[in-house]
Design a protein around this motif. Structure first.
Motif, PDB file in Angstrom:
ATOM      1  N   LEU A  54       0.728  -1.318   0.040  1.00 29.36           N
ATOM      2  CA  LEU A  54       0.245  -0.069  -0.032  1.00 29.36           C
ATOM      3  C   LEU A  54       0.762   1.216  -0.033  1.00 29.36           C
ATOM      4  O   LEU A  54       0.322   2.335  -0.315  1.00 29.36           O
ATOM      5  CB  LEU A  54      -0.966  -0.070   1.240  1.00 29.36           C
ATOM      6  CG  LEU A  54      -1.974  -0.914   1.142  1.00 29.36           C
ATOM      7  CD1 LEU A  54      -2.601  -0.904   2.646  1.00 29.36           C
ATOM      8  CD2 LEU A  54      -2.957  -1.183   0.108  1.00 29.36           C
ATOM      9  N   HIS A  55       2.159   1.214   0.081  1.00 28.56           N
ATOM     10  CA  HIS A  55       3.019   2.177   0.372  1.00 28.56           C
ATOM     11  C   HIS A  55       4.448   1.563   0.115  1.00 28.56           C
ATOM     12  O   HIS A  55       4.598   0.571   0.483  1.00 28.56           O
ATOM     13  CB  HIS A  55       2.893   3.299   1.486  1.00 28.56           C
ATOM     14  CG  HIS A  55       3.185   2.572   3.030  1.00 28.56           C
ATOM     15  ND1 HIS A  55       4.352   2.615   3.311  1.00 28.56           N
ATOM     16  CD2 HIS A  55       2.314   1.769   3.608  1.00 28.56           C
ATOM     17  CE1 HIS A  55       4.502   1.678   4.519  1.00 28.56           C
ATOM     18  NE2 HIS A  55       3.171   1.332   4.741  1.00 28.56           N
ATOM     19  N   THR A  56       5.358   2.807  -0.075  1.00 31.14           N
ATOM     20  CA  THR A  56       6.879   2.472  -0.011  1.00 31.14           C
ATOM     21  C   THR A  56       7.461   3.251   0.874  1.00 31.14           C
ATOM     22  O   THR A  56       7.119   4.153   1.846  1.00 31.14           O
ATOM     23  CB  THR A  56       7.612   2.740  -1.492  1.00 31.14           C
ATOM     24  OG1 THR A  56       7.235   4.100  -1.628  1.00 31.14           O
ATOM     25  CG2 THR A  56       6.981   1.734  -2.541  1.00 31.14           C
ATOM     26  N   TYR A  57       8.640   2.781   1.426  1.00 26.78           N
ATOM     27  CA  TYR A  57       9.409   3.670   2.329  1.00 26.78           C
ATOM     28  C   TYR A  57      10.851   3.781   1.957  1.00 26.78           C
ATOM     29  O   TYR A  57      11.341   2.607   1.435  1.00 26.78           O
ATOM     30  CB  TYR A  57       9.621   2.765   3.499  1.00 26.78           C
ATOM     31  CG  TYR A  57      10.267   3.536   4.983  1.00 26.78           C
ATOM     32  CD1 TYR A  57       9.647   4.587   5.419  1.00 26.78           C
ATOM     33  CD2 TYR A  57      11.343   3.097   5.099  1.00 26.78           C
ATOM     34  CE1 TYR A  57      10.411   4.989   6.616  1.00 26.78           C
ATOM     35  CE2 TYR A  57      12.181   3.684   6.220  1.00 26.78           C
ATOM     36  CZ  TYR A  57      11.620   4.519   6.869  1.00 26.78           C
ATOM     37  OH  TYR A  57      12.341   5.227   7.782  1.00 26.78           O
ATOM     38  N   VAL A  58      11.528   4.789   1.861  1.00 24.31           N
ATOM     39  CA  VAL A  58      12.722   5.199   1.393  1.00 24.31           C
ATOM     40  C   VAL A  58      13.651   5.821   2.377  1.00 24.31           C
ATOM     41  O   VAL A  58      13.091   6.566   3.405  1.00 24.31           O
ATOM     42  CB  VAL A  58      12.614   6.249   0.302  1.00 24.31           C
ATOM     43  CG1 VAL A  58      13.784   6.720  -0.358  1.00 24.31           C
ATOM     44  CG2 VAL A  58      11.608   5.837  -0.890  1.00 24.31           C
ATOM     45  N   THR A  59      14.848   5.129   2.392  1.00 26.95           N
ATOM     46  CA  THR A  59      15.898   5.521   3.327  1.00 26.95           C
ATOM     47  C   THR A  59      16.922   6.267   2.708  1.00 26.95           C
ATOM     48  O   THR A  59      17.496   5.871   1.705  1.00 26.95           O
ATOM     49  CB  THR A  59      16.504   4.308   4.135  1.00 26.95           C
ATOM     50  OG1 THR A  59      15.298   3.595   4.627  1.00 26.95           O
ATOM     51  CG2 THR A  59      17.271   4.759   5.169  1.00 26.95           C
ATOM     52  N   THR A  60      17.199   7.579   2.984  1.00 24.72           N
ATOM     53  CA  THR A  60      18.198   8.249   2.286  1.00 24.72           C
ATOM     54  C   THR A  60      19.365   8.405   3.259  1.00 24.72           C
ATOM     55  O   THR A  60      19.378   8.521   4.490  1.00 24.72           O
ATOM     56  CB  THR A  60      17.784   9.641   2.157  1.00 24.72           C
ATOM     57  OG1 THR A  60      16.269   9.378   1.239  1.00 24.72           O
ATOM     58  CG2 THR A  60      18.471  10.289   1.119  1.00 24.72           C
TER      59      THR A  60
END
Length: 85
Positions: A54-60
């Motif tokens: 349902l969503h994504t998660y980005v780590t920067t």
């Protein structure tokens, strides 16, 4: 994945093949066995629409050539292990 496909209370799919793959991957310490079992499980879940993201998660992370920094597979940045060159 074992929480959602391993046969427990949160496993709404109750697919015997998925449960078998979760047990196979989770009961081995051999990285190749785990990779094979979990890859097959992901493929099965995707093909049968057992799971819908349902969503994504980005780590920067920042990057500098002057920094000694090693990323880890669990995506937890261990900045206390970093140092300047």
């Amino acid at each position: 994945m074992p929480v959602f496909f391993g046969g427990g209370n949160d496993d709404y799919v109750r697919d015997p093949e998925m449960q078998k793959l979760m047990l196979e991957g989770g009961s081995s310490t051999d990285p190749e066995v785990r990779k094979t079992a979990y890859s097959a499980a992901i493929k099965r879940a995707t093909e049968n629409a057992f799971w819908l993201p349902l969503h994504t998660y980005v780590t920067t992370y920042g990057f500098s050539r002057q920094l000694n920094f090693k990323p880890f597979a669990d995506e937890l940045p261990r900045f206390y292990l970093a140092s300047w060159k």
